[in-house]
Design a protein around this motif. Structure first.
Motif, PDB file in Angstrom:
ATOM      1  N   ARG A  47    -114.343  19.048  31.665  1.00  0.00           N
ATOM      2  CA  ARG A  47    -114.848  19.484  33.108  1.00  0.00           C
ATOM      3  C   ARG A  47    -115.398  18.194  33.689  1.00  0.00           C
ATOM      4  N   SER A  48    -116.399  17.692  33.112  1.00  0.00           N
ATOM      5  CA  SER A  48    -116.917  16.473  33.946  1.00  0.00           C
ATOM      6  C   SER A  48    -115.836  15.285  33.909  1.00  0.00           C
ATOM      7  N   ARG A  49    -115.102  15.344  32.793  1.00  0.00           N
ATOM      8  CA  ARG A  49    -114.209  14.061  32.897  1.00  0.00           C
ATOM      9  C   ARG A  49    -112.946  14.316  34.016  1.00  0.00           C
ATOM     10  N   ASP A  52    -114.946  14.010  37.565  1.00  0.00           N
ATOM     11  CA  ASP A  52    -115.072  12.410  37.542  1.00  0.00           C
ATOM     12  C   ASP A  52    -113.816  11.849  38.231  1.00  0.00           C
ATOM     13  N   TRP A  80    -124.205  25.973  37.652  1.00  0.00           N
ATOM     14  CA  TRP A  80    -124.018  24.823  36.902  1.00  0.00           C
ATOM     15  C   TRP A  80    -123.646  25.120  35.616  1.00  0.00           C
TER      16      TRP A  80
END
Length: 197
Positions: A47-49, A52, A80
């Motif tokens: 998810r974070s990749r 971003d 979150w």
């Protein structure tokens, strides 16, 4: 006989409401395709990749931005992703809202594969997701929310009334409340000490 028929209608209506999505509302927004339970576990790792890359995407359009915004809103509604079991435990009161933000995250990734500047990076992430799905044997893992599509006009909230019945969620929220209470007590005590000086 009419009373029995009326009772059956009420029973069926009540059953339908019990299984309807929390926060059901207008579907005037954009559709967000469903995500399987197995896909969730892998997409959450990436998810974070994905987010971003999406935040720096240059050639965006309104539908992309709306789905991206929906992914962020749902993520915050689902605290979150911090609640234990929200992604892996289908009994979690946070599982349906986790489905929503991860389905939107997947939709964002798939949309970026068609963007000229983001296509290569998005393709690499999608390939890594595919490999992880096969390696971990999650391709066919489903749950009660796996066939559920979403809509950007429909915010899916946690099932707050089910938290007392889910030990991991209850313990986590109780621990958080205890930390807040302790912090408030310490802050109050410090302020009292300063007022004496």
């Amino acid at each position: 006989m009419q009373a029995i028929c009326f009772g059956l209608v009420l029973l069926l209506a009540g059953s339908a409401l019990a299984h309807s999505r929390s926060g059901e509302s207008s579907h005037a927004g954009l559709p967000v395709p469903e995500i399987s339970h197995g896909e969730m576990a892998v997409i959450s790792d990436y998810r974070s990749r994905i987010m971003d890359l999406a935040s720096t995407a240059a050639d965006t359009n309104e539908p992309f931005r709306r789905v991206l915004n929906y992914a962020e809103i749902q993520y915050s509604y689902c605290l979150w992703g911090r609640m234990p079991g929200s992604v892996t435990d289908e009994q979690s009161p946070f599982n349906e809202c986790a489905h929503a933000y991860l389905a939107a995250t997947k939709a964002v990734l798939l949309a970026m594969r068609d963007m000229p500047q983001e296509a290569m990076a998005a393709g690499e992430i999608a390939s890594a997701v595919d490999v992880d799905m096969v390696r971990r044997g999650l391709s066919l893992v489903t749950c009660r929310f796996s066939g559920e599509g979403f809509n950007t006009a429909d915010v899916v909230r946690p099932r707050w009334s089910e938290i007392p019945l889910h030990p991991a969620s209850m313990a986590s929220l109780t621990g958080f409340a205890a930390i807040l209470a302790a912090g408030f007590f310490v802050l109050r005590r410090l302020l009292r000490i300063q007022s004496w000086e």
